[in-house]
Design a protein around this motif. Structure first.
Motif, PDB file in Angstrom:
ATOM      1  N   VAL A  91       2.059  -7.761  -0.593  1.00  0.00           N
ATOM      2  CA  VAL A  91       2.663  -6.486  -0.973  1.00  0.00           C
ATOM      3  C   VAL A  91       3.377  -5.926   0.242  1.00  0.00           C
ATOM      4  N   THR A  92       4.709  -5.842   0.173  1.00  0.00           N
ATOM      5  CA  THR A  92       5.454  -5.201   1.255  1.00  0.00           C
ATOM      6  C   THR A  92       5.544  -3.702   0.969  1.00  0.00           C
ATOM      7  N   GLY A 134       1.163   1.287  -2.272  1.00  0.00           N
ATOM      8  CA  GLY A 134      -0.255   1.644  -2.199  1.00  0.00           C
ATOM      9  C   GLY A 134      -0.970   1.399  -3.516  1.00  0.00           C
ATOM     10  N   TYR A 135      -0.328   1.804  -4.624  1.00  0.00           N
ATOM     11  CA  TYR A 135      -0.916   1.518  -5.933  1.00  0.00           C
ATOM     12  C   TYR A 135      -1.005   0.016  -6.167  1.00  0.00           C
ATOM     13  N   ALA A 136       0.037  -0.716  -5.767  1.00  0.00           N
ATOM     14  CA  ALA A 136       0.046  -2.164  -5.988  1.00  0.00           C
ATOM     15  C   ALA A 136      -1.115  -2.837  -5.269  1.00  0.00           C
ATOM     16  N   VAL A 137      -1.399  -2.407  -4.041  1.00  0.00           N
ATOM     17  CA  VAL A 137      -2.520  -2.986  -3.299  1.00  0.00           C
ATOM     18  C   VAL A 137      -3.832  -2.713  -4.036  1.00  0.00           C
ATOM     19  N   ALA A 138      -4.054  -1.454  -4.395  1.00  0.00           N
ATOM     20  CA  ALA A 138      -5.315  -1.091  -5.040  1.00  0.00           C
ATOM     21  C   ALA A 138      -5.483  -1.780  -6.389  1.00  0.00           C
ATOM     22  N   LEU A 139      -4.416  -1.846  -7.175  1.00  0.00           N
ATOM     23  CA  LEU A 139      -4.510  -2.446  -8.498  1.00  0.00           C
ATOM     24  C   LEU A 139      -4.622  -3.966  -8.418  1.00  0.00           C
ATOM     25  N   ALA A 140      -3.950  -4.573  -7.435  1.00  0.00           N
ATOM     26  CA  ALA A 140      -4.096  -6.019  -7.246  1.00  0.00           C
ATOM     27  C   ALA A 140      -5.525  -6.363  -6.851  1.00  0.00           C
ATOM     28  N   ASP A 156      -0.244   2.164   9.984  1.00  0.00           N
ATOM     29  CA  ASP A 156      -0.791   2.296   8.630  1.00  0.00           C
ATOM     30  C   ASP A 156      -1.817   1.219   8.283  1.00  0.00           C
ATOM     31  N   GLU A 157      -2.251   0.435   9.271  1.00  0.00           N
ATOM     32  CA  GLU A 157      -3.178  -0.653   8.956  1.00  0.00           C
ATOM     33  C   GLU A 157      -4.462  -0.135   8.318  1.00  0.00           C
ATOM     34  N   ALA A 158      -5.071   0.877   8.908  1.00  0.00           N
ATOM     35  CA  ALA A 158      -6.329   1.395   8.359  1.00  0.00           C
ATOM     36  C   ALA A 158      -6.113   1.939   6.945  1.00  0.00           C
ATOM     37  N   LEU A 159      -4.972   2.586   6.724  1.00  0.00           N
ATOM     38  CA  LEU A 159      -4.674   3.149   5.412  1.00  0.00           C
ATOM     39  C   LEU A 159      -4.619   2.064   4.349  1.00  0.00           C
ATOM     40  N   VAL A 160      -3.847   1.009   4.589  1.00  0.00           N
ATOM     41  CA  VAL A 160      -3.675   0.003   3.548  1.00  0.00           C
ATOM     42  C   VAL A 160      -4.917  -0.877   3.397  1.00  0.00           C
TER      43      VAL A 160
END
Length: 312
Positions: A153-154, A162-168, A183-187
């Motif tokens: 996810v880019t 952000g939604y794509a990461v969580a939903l994946a 943003d490493e900790a965030l993602v």
């Protein structure tokens, strides 16, 4: 009622406040008294004329602004049984050429384009969910991959990313996230297992972490060939903007996600929000009267979450 419209293209200053008639719901439709409307990059694309130049919006005298809606059902048309006046709802207005958008006191939506609003967040927060959440869901649907697949996810710190990461992650995928170093900790908090900072030679660095390349990529940052090069032969690649599709090298299937309103899928996202599995991010709220200011801020670097216009 008040509505923000565009009659000529340009910068934020072309946003026009108009007094228009309150729209009436037809059969199968509901009228929503808008409490909050999300401010998205596609709104700037409408305002600037980019979507008209791209052939997405036909030339017309007046175009409405705003896709994301959160508010209260005010009236229902014939045949609507799932919603009643007073219900708190969210929805997506997915017709970019509509004469009236979500930046308004009232908006009419098809009943199958809305869902009951989350119970655990404010309507301002809920207004950030429909467009970006459904875009992420429908992009993941295009991948058609089994649990355990590795997905890149880019733009993972962005609203859709952000939604794509969580939903994946929720679908059982192994997520490789690309974002700025800060943003490493965030993602990782969204659910990314592997983090790769954006920059030169991205594919080489992704392949160092995932030998052979990832099974698929969701390119929300529109990196194009740089991201495609990280995908394994005959993998999947999804693009998120008109004209952003790279050449489908090495048998990679390149597809474009064109978001569509979907009340049932939106209800599923609401369940994830209420269960604490999907977080919502509001960068700031501004009153509808400051729509021009909101569009000025939309162009700022480093904006995290969505700006939201609130309607008094």
């Amino acid at each position: 009622m008040r509505a923000v419209v565009v009659r000529r293209f340009g910068g934020p200053e072309v946003l026009e406040f108009s007094e228009v008639a309150v729209p009436a719901p037809g059969p199968g439709q509901v009228r929503v008294k808008v409490a909050a409307a999300g401010v998205n990059p596609v709104d700037a694309g409408t305002r600037s004329g980019f979507l008209t130049e791209a052939g997405i919006i036909p030339p017309r005298e007046r175009v409405g602004i705003g896709w994301d809606v959160a508010g209260t059902v005010d009236a229902v048309g014939g045949g609507v049984t799932g919603f009643a006046a007073g219900d708190s709802v969210i929805g997506l207005l997915d017709r970019p050429s509509a004469a009236l958008g979500a930046y308004a006191d009232f908006v009419v939506l098809d009943a199958d384009a809305i869902a009951a609003a989350p119970r655990t967040v404010s309507l301002a927060e809920a207004a950030t969910l429909p467009l970006n959440g459904l875009t992420a869901v429908q992009a993941l649907d295009l991948l058609d991959l089994p649990p355990g697949a590795t997905v890149l996810v880019t733009g993972a710190a962005g609203a859709v990313g952000g939604y794509a990461v969580a939903l994946a992650k929720a679908r059982g995928f192994r997520v490789v996230a690309v974002a700025g170093p800060a943003d490493e900790a965030l993602v990782r908090g969204f659910g990314a297992e592997v983090f790769v900072s954006r920059g030169d030679f991205l594919a080489d660095r992704v392949r160092a972490a995932v030998p052979g390349g990832v099974d698929a990529a969701l390119d929300t940052a529109l990196l194009g060939l740089d991201a495609l090069d990280a995908v394994a032969n005959r993998g999947r690649f999804v693009v998120f903007a008109a004209g952003a599709a790279p050449i489908p090298l090495r048998g990679i299937k390149v597809e474009h996600v064109w978001v569509a309103a979907d009340g049932a899928a939106l209800a599923g996202l609401v369940t994830l929000v209420d269960n604490g599995a999907l977080g919502l991010r509001v960068a700031d709220t501004l009153p509808l009267a400051e729509a021009v200011k909101a569009h000025d801020r939309l162009a700022e670097d480093g904006l995290r979450g969505r700006l939201v216009l609130t309607i008094e």
